[in-house]
Design a protein around this motif. Sequence first.
Motif, PDB file in Angstrom:
ATOM      1  N   UNK A 646      44.492  56.948  37.837  1.00 12.99           N
ATOM      2  CA  UNK A 646      43.043  57.126  37.774  1.00 12.99           C
ATOM      3  C   UNK A 646      42.607  56.950  36.316  1.00 12.99           C
ATOM      4  N   UNK A 647      42.542  55.713  35.859  1.00 10.35           N
ATOM      5  CA  UNK A 647      42.424  55.443  34.435  1.00 10.35           C
ATOM      6  C   UNK A 647      41.090  55.888  33.838  1.00 10.35           C
ATOM      7  N   UNK A 648      39.983  55.650  34.537  1.00  7.64           N
ATOM      8  CA  UNK A 648      38.688  56.016  33.969  1.00  7.64           C
ATOM      9  C   UNK A 648      38.592  57.512  33.720  1.00  7.64           C
ATOM     10  N   UNK A 649      38.969  58.313  34.701  1.00 11.44           N
ATOM     11  CA  UNK A 649      38.924  59.762  34.518  1.00 11.44           C
ATOM     12  C   UNK A 649      39.948  60.197  33.483  1.00 11.44           C
ATOM     13  N   UNK A 650      41.066  59.472  33.388  1.00 11.66           N
ATOM     14  CA  UNK A 650      42.084  59.799  32.396  1.00 11.66           C
ATOM     15  C   UNK A 650      41.530  59.659  30.984  1.00 11.66           C
ATOM     16  N   UNK A 651      40.829  58.559  30.714  1.00 10.48           N
ATOM     17  CA  UNK A 651      40.276  58.339  29.377  1.00 10.48           C
ATOM     18  C   UNK A 651      39.282  59.438  29.001  1.00 10.48           C
ATOM     19  N   UNK A 777      47.770  51.446  35.963  1.00  6.94           N
ATOM     20  CA  UNK A 777      46.460  50.869  36.270  1.00  6.94           C
ATOM     21  C   UNK A 777      45.578  50.808  35.023  1.00  6.94           C
ATOM     22  N   UNK A 778      46.135  50.337  33.913  1.00 12.39           N
ATOM     23  CA  UNK A 778      45.387  50.205  32.666  1.00 12.39           C
ATOM     24  C   UNK A 778      44.511  48.959  32.739  1.00 12.39           C
TER      25      UNK A 778
END
Length: 792
Positions: A646-651, A777-778
């Motif tokens: 979950x890349x967006x929430x990770x950032x 999923x970057x």
Amino acid sequence: MSTDVVVAEHINNREEKQEEHFSEERLHGKKLSRQKLRRVDSLDIESGNVSSYRGHSSKTKEWPVILHLAFQSIGVVYGDIGTSPLYVYSSTFGNGIKHRDDILGVLSLILYTLTLIPLIKYVFIVLKANDNGDGGTFALYSLICRYAKVGLLPSQQAEDQEVSNYKLELPNNRLRRASKLKSALERSHFAKLFLLFSTLLGTSMVIGDGVLTPCISVLSAVGGIKEATSQMTEDRIVWISIAILVCLFMIQRFGTDKVGYAFAPIICVWFLFIGGVGAYNIFKNDPGVLKAIYPKYIFDYFRRNKKQAWVSLGGVVLATTGTEALFADVGHFTVRSIQISMCTVTYPALVLAYTGQASFLRDHMNDVGDAFYKSIPKPLYWPLFGVAVAASIIASQAMISGTFSIIQQSLSLGCFPRVKIVHTSSEYEGQVYIPEINYLLMFACIGVTLGFKSSAKIGNAYGIAVVFVMTLTSSLLVLIMIMIWKMNILFVIAYVLIIGTVELVYLSAVLYKFDQGGYLPLAFAAILMTIMFVWNDVYRRKYFYELDHKISPEKLKETILATNSYRIPGLAIFYSELVHGIPPIFKHYVSHVSALHSVLVFVSIKSLPISKVPAEERYLFRRVRPDWLNVYRCVVRYGYIDIRNEQDSFESMLVEKLKEFIREEMIIHAAIKHENDESGSDVGDSIENESENSVESEENTKREMENGVENEGTTEKELMETDIEAVNKAWRAGVVHLMGESEVIAGEGANIGKKILIDYAYNIIKRNLRQTDKVLDIPHMRLLKVGMTYEL
């Protein structure tokens, strides 16, 4: 190097003294609000030893949800063991029945085996060894790794034990053998390797079950149509079976949740049918078969048949097929839901089915080859045949789901090459689908079905896979009983003598049929273990290489100043597997790129030996000095069932946690200065006088720390605001993901074995599987790869 060791030992000794000081308060469940004031940079050291056991648990669910999952579990977990009556008697009496009472002996063996292994061992003992609700071979291994430092990577951190699901307490001196066993495992490198080897072997055998279960179940069910028509040849049965298998694997992408709902009613009908037909045969043929409950018939059976009776155990053990899936699939459901469905539906139906077939065979000894279909009353033949085919399709689901679960766990612990994990249910954790593995299993099933063509031959192979996994599970369970549960030694001895002995006898019997198809699961296991060993071995070599060549904070400052790097706006996230220190690939990057982003965060993705890490406890930050560099290190901790893509929430979460860390760091720094200025003593002295009321103490301490920042004047606040604003500016300017694209080769002078392992085996696997950026999923447009060659 010696200086680093001395420093690490000094810090560890300080941590141990601090742990002793806090022990009494922790045992009473009190929070120590100022413990964080003594923060140790454990991103550079290993954690201290903490053992013992707080209690094994499962996922807590309300009763309506438990009953809902119990119903679902019938369709997913029990298809394999539920369809065993299709082939157990024909596999056991491969050469026909020699004596009428042999039927009673085999029935008695089946009943006691079903009771001892699936019911007592798995449902009431092994399921209790779940890891926060998740099961399987790797769940047992992760439990052991959590309570003893038997992992082969030096990536342990003291802060990991503060994660909610870690569930550790201080050492319990009540039973010395637990600590002795723990120390022996931690000191022995051979024991660590053997534990890993056993875990990989068990995992490989479970995957082998995932191949053999669909083949034997579908072939056995479809073969029953020969009783109705002579036009059905063996080749036609094989091709119909293959068509059914292809359809089964095609629907896996819909997920366990939907598949379970579709399958559960069918399996419920199947159990109703086989239980009802079994009861009918008991009363119609020979009710006296119920005396098989008396174990004397087992001894009489062995006395009459001697070696042949021992060989026939390879068929009897097929009555337990699918029990490992029962444990592996607990992550899809709950312990209580599986216990309910097993005790109320599965076990009673199986007992009736096997007893009914035995009663039929007492009067029709020559029909043992097709005992299941010949024992069905004529009016029920076609309805039961249709349900049997459907149930055999479903039987494969248990092992397929279990295979997905166990591969996900092994992947997270660095023991399996990178594959894509798809979480198929937003409501229930642990329900996953792995596309690559699904198609590999499908092609393997097609190959086995075409190659063997009969369930009897596949049964010889199937027994070895089943018993091997059971034996390995028992071995790991004994370690857990002694070291973690701290059970009475008499109970452990009883377990080994009763269940352990039974499994070893069965293992000896199935190995006898090695040349009759038994080699197949061992061949599967050899291939899978080779892949897993190569990946894990090179994974560890890379980690130790980076650890030996890591960049210290002092060296980082020198590197940045020496290269005169220009700072450009933006936030750079640099990924690494190294937990302790900054990876050597960064020096390689700086030497070739003259620009650095204004804020740089070194992120290490780390798997903890627990199933799930709460989101609020996932991030562990440290600042790299001097402060003006705006360089931070972060360990992002996941459990082996956590979602990582979950890349967006990770950032956004990373940035928020970074700002939270900066605020906390400044508050702690101000509070330490405030305490020392007032008392002239170490902060630790004030901790001893904390309030008995931990909640009130926490609130008071927070207010004191905030006041400390205010009392220091504007300096601390200005520094904090400046750093946070720098992070905000970098966030607004954009995020860039930096990832090492390392080429791994054998070092100069390496022997031929090492060259084959690294230069050929590992690199072939790596080239044919997903890259790290695809697994995480970057975003491709914001990814920058840095190439470097590692000579291992």
